[in-house]
Design a protein around this motif. Structure first.
Motif, PDB file in Angstrom:
ATOM      1  N   SER B 165       0.717  -1.156   0.024  1.00  0.00           N
ATOM      2  CA  SER B 165       0.161   0.004  -0.025  1.00  0.00           C
ATOM      3  C   SER B 165       0.959   1.405   0.154  1.00  0.00           C
ATOM      4  CB  SER B 165      -0.941  -0.028   1.410  1.00  0.00           C
ATOM      5  OG  SER B 165      -1.848  -1.175   1.158  1.00  0.00           O
ATOM      6  N   THR B 166       2.352   1.230   0.664  1.00  0.00           N
ATOM      7  CA  THR B 166       2.883   2.417   0.502  1.00  0.00           C
ATOM      8  C   THR B 166       3.789   2.492  -0.591  1.00  0.00           C
ATOM      9  OG1 THR B 166       4.432   1.202   1.760  1.00  0.00           O
ATOM     10  CG2 THR B 166       3.038   2.559   2.960  1.00  0.00           C
ATOM     11  N   GLN B 167       4.143   1.518  -0.970  1.00  0.00           N
ATOM     12  CA  GLN B 167       5.152   1.563  -2.200  1.00  0.00           C
ATOM     13  C   GLN B 167       4.239   1.934  -3.413  1.00  0.00           C
ATOM     14  OE1 GLN B 167       7.490  -2.134  -2.308  1.00  0.00           O
ATOM     15  NE2 GLN B 167       7.877  -1.779  -0.473  1.00  0.00           N
ATOM     16  N   HIS B 168       2.970   1.465  -3.382  1.00  0.00           N
ATOM     17  CA  HIS B 168       1.919   1.577  -4.600  1.00  0.00           C
ATOM     18  C   HIS B 168       2.158   3.232  -5.083  1.00  0.00           C
ATOM     19  CE1 HIS B 168      -1.441   0.929  -6.984  1.00  0.00           C
ATOM     20  NE2 HIS B 168      -1.965   2.164  -6.648  1.00  0.00           N
ATOM     21  N   TYR B 169       2.048   4.158  -4.204  1.00  0.00           N
ATOM     22  CA  TYR B 169       2.338   5.411  -4.319  1.00  0.00           C
ATOM     23  C   TYR B 169       3.547   6.013  -5.043  1.00  0.00           C
ATOM     24  CZ  TYR B 169      -1.888   5.642  -1.684  1.00  0.00           C
ATOM     25  OH  TYR B 169      -3.262   5.658  -1.191  1.00  0.00           O
ATOM     26  N   ALA B 170       4.509   5.272  -5.153  1.00  0.00           N
ATOM     27  CA  ALA B 170       5.684   5.356  -5.920  1.00  0.00           C
ATOM     28  C   ALA B 170       5.765   4.947  -6.973  1.00  0.00           C
ATOM     29  CB  ALA B 170       7.000   5.193  -5.070  1.00  0.00           C
ATOM     30  N   ASP B 171       5.588   3.531  -6.977  1.00  0.00           N
ATOM     31  CA  ASP B 171       5.524   2.663  -8.185  1.00  0.00           C
ATOM     32  C   ASP B 171       4.339   2.882  -9.332  1.00  0.00           C
ATOM     33  OD1 ASP B 171       7.669   1.558  -6.929  1.00  0.00           O
ATOM     34  OD2 ASP B 171       6.353  -0.089  -6.301  1.00  0.00           O
ATOM     35  N   PHE B 172       3.199   3.133  -8.878  1.00  0.00           N
ATOM     36  CA  PHE B 172       2.023   3.308  -9.739  1.00  0.00           C
ATOM     37  C   PHE B 172       1.600   4.844  -9.739  1.00  0.00           C
ATOM     38  CE2 PHE B 172       0.376  -1.113 -10.650  1.00  0.00           C
ATOM     39  CZ  PHE B 172       1.317  -1.579 -10.001  1.00  0.00           C
ATOM     40  N   SER B 173       2.721   5.930  -9.603  1.00  0.00           N
ATOM     41  CA  SER B 173       2.344   7.191  -9.752  1.00  0.00           C
ATOM     42  C   SER B 173       1.811   7.545 -10.863  1.00  0.00           C
ATOM     43  CB  SER B 173       3.457   8.093  -9.332  1.00  0.00           C
ATOM     44  OG  SER B 173       4.670   7.611 -10.334  1.00  0.00           O
ATOM     45  N   ALA B 174       2.205   6.901 -12.117  1.00  0.00           N
ATOM     46  CA  ALA B 174       1.721   7.375 -13.220  1.00  0.00           C
ATOM     47  C   ALA B 174       0.015   7.024 -13.323  1.00  0.00           C
ATOM     48  CB  ALA B 174       2.377   6.365 -14.619  1.00  0.00           C
ATOM     49  N   GLN B 175      -0.181   5.994 -12.855  1.00  0.00           N
ATOM     50  CA  GLN B 175      -1.884   5.605 -13.079  1.00  0.00           C
ATOM     51  C   GLN B 175      -2.447   6.631 -12.124  1.00  0.00           C
ATOM     52  OE1 GLN B 175      -2.938   2.120 -10.958  1.00  0.00           O
ATOM     53  NE2 GLN B 175      -4.612   1.655 -12.407  1.00  0.00           N
ATOM     54  N   LYS B 183      -0.646  15.610 -10.059  1.00  0.00           N
ATOM     55  CA  LYS B 183       0.352  14.756  -9.498  1.00  0.00           C
ATOM     56  C   LYS B 183      -0.293  14.960  -8.089  1.00  0.00           C
ATOM     57  CE  LYS B 183       4.609  14.839 -11.921  1.00  0.00           C
ATOM     58  NZ  LYS B 183       6.092  14.941 -11.876  1.00  0.00           N
ATOM     59  N   MET B 184       0.252  13.803  -7.143  1.00  0.00           N
ATOM     60  CA  MET B 184       0.026  13.856  -5.462  1.00  0.00           C
ATOM     61  C   MET B 184       0.918  14.864  -5.230  1.00  0.00           C
ATOM     62  SD  MET B 184      -1.309  10.262  -4.565  1.00  0.00           S
ATOM     63  CE  MET B 184      -1.065  10.590  -2.593  1.00  0.00           C
ATOM     64  N   ILE B 185       0.646  15.780  -4.325  1.00  0.00           N
ATOM     65  CA  ILE B 185       1.493  16.790  -3.546  1.00  0.00           C
ATOM     66  C   ILE B 185       1.808  16.471  -2.204  1.00  0.00           C
ATOM     67  CG2 ILE B 185       1.129  18.725  -5.198  1.00  0.00           C
ATOM     68  CD1 ILE B 185      -0.756  19.895  -2.972  1.00  0.00           C
ATOM     69  N   LYS B 186       2.672  16.972  -1.395  1.00  0.00           N
ATOM     70  CA  LYS B 186       2.883  16.637  -0.176  1.00  0.00           C
ATOM     71  C   LYS B 186       1.709  16.448   0.637  1.00  0.00           C
ATOM     72  CE  LYS B 186       6.046  17.482   3.777  1.00  0.00           C
ATOM     73  NZ  LYS B 186       6.560  18.732   4.642  1.00  0.00           N
ATOM     74  N   ALA B 187       0.578  17.364   0.511  1.00  0.00           N
ATOM     75  CA  ALA B 187      -0.704  17.331   1.378  1.00  0.00           C
ATOM     76  C   ALA B 187      -1.326  16.146   1.024  1.00  0.00           C
ATOM     77  CB  ALA B 187      -1.626  18.599   0.994  1.00  0.00           C
ATOM     78  N   ASP B 188      -1.441  15.896  -0.246  1.00  0.00           N
ATOM     79  CA  ASP B 188      -2.076  14.448  -0.738  1.00  0.00           C
ATOM     80  C   ASP B 188      -1.506  13.166   0.094  1.00  0.00           C
ATOM     81  OD1 ASP B 188      -3.906  15.872  -2.399  1.00  0.00           O
ATOM     82  OD2 ASP B 188      -2.196  15.876  -3.684  1.00  0.00           O
ATOM     83  N   PHE B 189      -0.167  13.124   0.067  1.00  0.00           N
ATOM     84  CA  PHE B 189       0.413  12.200   0.812  1.00  0.00           C
ATOM     85  C   PHE B 189       0.081  11.948   2.169  1.00  0.00           C
ATOM     86  CE2 PHE B 189       3.378   9.669  -1.759  1.00  0.00           C
ATOM     87  CZ  PHE B 189       3.581  10.170  -3.046  1.00  0.00           C
ATOM     88  N   GLU B 190       0.032  13.179   2.661  1.00  0.00           N
ATOM     89  CA  GLU B 190      -0.347  13.220   4.172  1.00  0.00           C
ATOM     90  C   GLU B 190      -1.972  12.619   4.520  1.00  0.00           C
ATOM     91  OE1 GLU B 190       0.428  17.152   5.317  1.00  0.00           O
ATOM     92  OE2 GLU B 190       2.649  16.916   5.234  1.00  0.00           O
ATOM     93  N   THR B 191      -2.714  12.998   3.550  1.00  0.00           N
ATOM     94  CA  THR B 191      -3.976  12.441   3.667  1.00  0.00           C
ATOM     95  C   THR B 191      -4.080  10.935   3.539  1.00  0.00           C
ATOM     96  OG1 THR B 191      -4.966  14.547   2.790  1.00  0.00           O
ATOM     97  CG2 THR B 191      -6.416  12.530   2.755  1.00  0.00           C
ATOM     98  N   ALA B 192      -3.283  10.611   2.390  1.00  0.00           N
ATOM     99  CA  ALA B 192      -3.116   9.203   1.920  1.00  0.00           C
ATOM    100  C   ALA B 192      -2.654   8.393   3.398  1.00  0.00           C
ATOM    101  CB  ALA B 192      -2.503   8.998   1.010  1.00  0.00           C
ATOM    102  N   THR B 193      -1.699   9.077   3.716  1.00  0.00           N
ATOM    103  CA  THR B 193      -1.036   8.484   5.027  1.00  0.00           C
ATOM    104  C   THR B 193      -1.771   8.137   6.067  1.00  0.00           C
ATOM    105  OG1 THR B 193       1.064   9.192   4.302  1.00  0.00           O
ATOM    106  CG2 THR B 193       1.057   8.551   6.660  1.00  0.00           C
ATOM    107  N   ARG B 194      -2.679   9.324   6.783  1.00  0.00           N
ATOM    108  CA  ARG B 194      -3.407   9.289   7.650  1.00  0.00           C
ATOM    109  C   ARG B 194      -4.593   7.971   7.499  1.00  0.00           C
ATOM    110  NH1 ARG B 194      -3.453  14.748   8.131  1.00  0.00           N
ATOM    111  NH2 ARG B 194      -5.050  14.710   6.397  1.00  0.00           N
TER     112      ARG B 194
END
Lengths: 219, 219
Positions: B165-175, B183-194
């Motif tokens: 689930s975590t690596q997905h955000y790097a590997d599948f970023s194109a999708q 693109k996902m920005i830092k704030a999006d990553f924070e939401t996803a992380t939460r």
DNA sequence: CAATTTTTTGACCAAATGGTCTACTTTTCT
DNA sequence: AGAAAAGTAGACCATTTGGTCAAAAAATTG
């Protein structure tokens, strides 16, 4: 009269299927650049020229393989509505996706590599259809939230988690196999599926439908 | 006297770092076979021969890049004990892994492709260390279960879910980028992380530490 | 059967590419 | 300064490989 041969029988169709299968195997193992047309030909037991006769270029063959893998994205989730039970729908969706990972790992790997490399060959059709599908599913999840069947959550990240967690068993099988010392068999997939369902539904405050709960250790 | 230069300064070291960085970029985008040494040289703004001077073969350079990415696997989870709170440890682990995906997506992609292609270059060291690490972490999870800090579950599948689930955000970023339209920005990553923390801990019947709960909409 | 279309194949080619060789320049050490 | 080591770089080569061509063989059609 012009006769268009579009039957699935005949030498041509058989060869095409044969080539596509060989290509899928090679592309999954070595990637697009890493696969020589000659290799696919060997795998299909045909001379290379014959392969290029059915698919004019390596790229065309690759795209054909890729497009076949897209059909694996279809699932019952596609037609779920707000009247359905999200617990049932999500559990079934996870089960279906895990089953794809178990039975079509090569297709999953090809798809994964295509995405990692920027999804250059997934323009047009996939882009549009997929985005449209996503939009519809996110709307459904929002409806579930509205009617109180789901707690407040972002459907987008929920779906990513499900995709990632299920596809992982196909794409990263080499790592998993080494960590456990042996390949995952059907029973292992069933355990993994059960636990993933428990995790996702639990995380969504949904009860796990009884059918998805292990019924062995009941004493 | 023979002087072995092992400092990080000097022309050699600078060039090596430069080359490794260029190589990481190329390998992540085109894979091993898809990357020409000339391309890496161009990226590093050096003649190809110079690249081969520092790394005798393309494979050697690739392995060097790969080994650098392995350091990203280190985390605080490595040193957690049964006395720690699994909710805190797992939440921190997920946060760290998400941060790696955000800040080192290229490394994650290279690692992913290596695994998908059978992990041929991850023999020896990684295999052993990784398996040993896994063994220790599974033992820890079992201890947590024993002392009642965690419900009955299989740690193996829990870790796979977190990795995936975590690596997905790097590997599948194109999708992801195409589905969201940006693109996902830092704030999006924070939401996803939460949300991922909420899902995983919820699925483990663990309370989410207050620090990981959004503190914006508190009225 | 003869004509036509489809399929099969080997020979071949041009481009890309990993890697070598050699020679030159710069830096470092004594 | 002078020797030795480290680094730079162009020319070159052998192999791989995607793709073409032409010709033969097989199947289909009128």
């Amino acid at each position: 009269m012009i006769k268009l041969r579009d039957t699935d029988a005949g030498v041509g169709a058989t060869n095409k299927r044969n080539i596509l299968q060989a290509a899928e195997k090679c592309f999954a193992q070595f990637g697009f650049k890493g696969t020589a047309v000659q290799k696919i030909a060997d795998e299909a037991k045909l001379p290379k020229t014959n392969v290029l006769y059915y698919f004019k270029t390596k790229q065309e063959l690759y795209v054909a393989v890729l497009e076949e893998t897209l059909s694996l994205w279809n699932s019952h989730f596609d037609r779920a509505t707000v009247d359905d039970d999200p617990a049932e729908v999500l559990a079934a969706y996870i089960t279906e996706k895990m089953e794809v990972s178990r039975t079509h790992p090569q297709a999953s790997k090809i798809f994964a590599m295509e995405i990692i490399n920027g999804a250059q060959n997934l323009t047009g059709y996939f882009d549009e259809e997929h985005a449209k599908w996503m939009e519809g599913r996110l709307a459904l999840i929002d409806q579930w939230i509205e009617v109180g069947k789901l707690p407040q959550l972002d459907g987008e990240y929920l779906l990513y988690t499900i995709w990632a967690s299920t596809q992982h068993y196909a794409d990263f099988s080499a790592q998993i196999t080494r960590l456990r010392g042996r390949k995952m068999i059907k029973a292992d997939f069933e355990t993994a599926t059960r636990q993933l369902i428990q995790l996702v539904l639990g995380g969504c405050n949904l009860p796990v439908p009884s059918r998805y709960i292990e019924n062995i250790d009941v004493e």
